[in-house]
Design an enzyme around this catalytic site. Sequence first.
Site, mmCIF file in Angstrom:
data_model
loop_
_atom_site.group_PDB
_atom_site.id
_atom_site.type_symbol
_atom_site.label_atom_id
_atom_site.label_comp_id
_atom_site.label_asym_id
_atom_site.label_seq_id
_atom_site.Cartn_x
_atom_site.Cartn_y
_atom_site.Cartn_z
ATOM 1 N N ARG A 88 -3.453 -0.124 -2.355
ATOM 2 C CA ARG A 88 -2.730 0.935 -1.657
ATOM 3 C C ARG A 88 -1.458 0.384 -1.028
ATOM 4 O O ARG A 88 -1.377 -0.798 -0.713
ATOM 5 C CB ARG A 88 -3.598 1.601 -0.592
ATOM 6 C CG ARG A 88 -4.234 0.636 0.394
ATOM 7 C CD ARG A 88 -5.601 1.194 0.799
ATOM 8 N NE ARG A 88 -6.215 0.478 1.898
ATOM 9 C CZ ARG A 88 -6.861 -0.674 1.746
ATOM 10 N NH1 ARG A 88 -6.914 -1.260 0.562
ATOM 11 N NH2 ARG A 88 -7.414 -1.253 2.777
ATOM 12 N N CYS B 95 6.970 7.800 20.711
ATOM 13 C CA CYS B 95 5.932 7.156 21.510
ATOM 14 C C CYS B 95 6.484 5.818 21.982
ATOM 15 O O CYS B 95 6.983 5.023 21.185
ATOM 16 C CB CYS B 95 4.680 6.905 20.673
ATOM 17 S SG CYS B 95 4.111 8.361 19.763
ATOM 18 N N ASP C 256 -4.937 -4.673 14.122
ATOM 19 C CA ASP C 256 -4.053 -4.971 13.008
ATOM 20 C C ASP C 256 -3.597 -6.409 13.255
ATOM 21 O O ASP C 256 -2.860 -6.677 14.215
ATOM 22 C CB ASP C 256 -2.885 -3.982 12.979
ATOM 23 C CG ASP C 256 -2.518 -3.585 11.560
ATOM 24 O OD1 ASP C 256 -2.747 -4.400 10.644
ATOM 25 O OD2 ASP C 256 -1.986 -2.475 11.375
HETATM 26 C C1 LIG Z 1 -3.023 0.615 7.622
HETATM 27 C C2 LIG Z 1 -2.357 0.221 6.408
HETATM 28 C C3 LIG Z 1 -2.811 0.690 5.166
HETATM 29 C C4 LIG Z 1 -3.998 1.602 5.033
HETATM 30 O O1 LIG Z 1 -5.173 0.974 5.432
HETATM 31 P P1 LIG Z 1 -6.552 1.739 5.319
HETATM 32 O O2 LIG Z 1 -7.530 0.808 5.976
HETATM 33 O O3 LIG Z 1 -6.825 1.964 3.865
HETATM 34 O O4 LIG Z 1 -6.404 3.036 6.047
HETATM 35 C C5 LIG Z 1 -2.143 0.272 4.048
HETATM 36 N N1 LIG Z 1 -1.087 -0.567 4.109
HETATM 37 C C6 LIG Z 1 -0.647 -1.042 5.297
HETATM 38 C C7 LIG Z 1 0.511 -1.984 5.309
HETATM 39 C C8 LIG Z 1 -1.255 -0.661 6.481
HETATM 40 O O5 LIG Z 1 -0.791 -1.121 7.652
#
Ligand SMILES: *Cc1c(COP(=O)(O)O)cnc(C)c1O
Length: 356
Positions: free
Chosen positions: A98, A111, A311
């Site tokens: 993704r 924000c 993150d």
């Molecule tokens: C959050 C994020 C996603 C999606 O993560 P999911 O855990 O699938 O929701 C994809 N790419 C990046 C760079 C992200 O920060």
Amino acid sequence: MSEWQSILKERSVATLEALAARFGSDVIDVEALRPAFESFQMRITPAALEQIKAVGDPFWTQYVPTVRELEVVDGVVDSLAEDGDSPEPNITHRYPDRALFLVSPVCASYCRFCTRRRKVGDPEKIPLNQYDSAFAYLRAHTEIRDVILSGGDPMLLSDRRLEYLFQKLREIPHIEIIRIGSRITSHLPERITPEFCEMVQRYHPVYMNTHFDHPDELTPAAVAALDRLARAGVPLGCQTVLLKGVNDDPAVMKELMHRLLKARVRPYYIYMCDPVAGGEHFRTTVEKGLEIMRALRGWTSGLAVPYFVIDAPGGGGKVPLIPNYVESMTDDEVVLRNYEGKRFVYKQPVVPVAAG
Ligand SMILES: *Cc1c(COP(=O)(O)O)cnc(C)c1O
């Protein structure tokens, strides 16, 4: 101009002077704040302004700048190192299947804790004339099956531009799902028009991850907008940011999760606040997040329990943090603690000893 565009243009508070005129110049130090505006804009829509009941309340804190934005302790400008994972302008590709596609440089309200404050509000940093290289990248990378439209807020694009994006994405056979990350249902519920709801259905599956941080953000107008999206078949999630003085309280978070579910929104993530320069005064401890998770799991519907994630700084992606319910584990048994702290012993399967 559509109704929502005129609300944004004509009825949003976008200057410190206008804010001072509304709340009194004794509470907003216009001169001291000017330097903060060099790195980040201010804008508050009528819907967000209505949420503010008093100076310094959880809604005020999220949108009204303070001189604390200028205190940089150890915050960094691009805390998630997104720019390093960007193979083409507007694309961040960090995970196997993704990719993030930044399609809008602006938001309806800004924000103060924004992770992308280095870019958002500055059209030059999320250039809209550079979609082509992004599409070429997505087309060439057949492993990408999930594209997350983000920004800024993608819902500030016109329906026409959004439809163009959807069409181009749907021309790419390996892209299975489209996601929109947007705080618009809270900031500008008027944006969820019948026309948008009609259009989006032609490009399903289109998911939306909303952003609510406090139960009182689920105003009647926001709930009505969520209902329109749900009726249009858009599955709804919510990404919440753990913020000091806003929602760093188990009771507030539980109420938020309940109100989301009532609006047919499935809580998805609670994020630890990123250590972004300018937003450090919103940070709480990781222990506070774990305390909130322990107060949810078991005590309320499993549907009301999102994942709590950090993150990882420097581009490690989202790492889930789960309170520890395993006291010990051997080949014979696992000692568990349930949500109430009661102890249970689970016997492992008896594995026959291999002959020989
Ligand atoms: C959050 C994020 C996603 C999606 O993560 P999911 O855990 O699938 O929701 C994809 N790419 C990046 C760079 C992200 O920060």
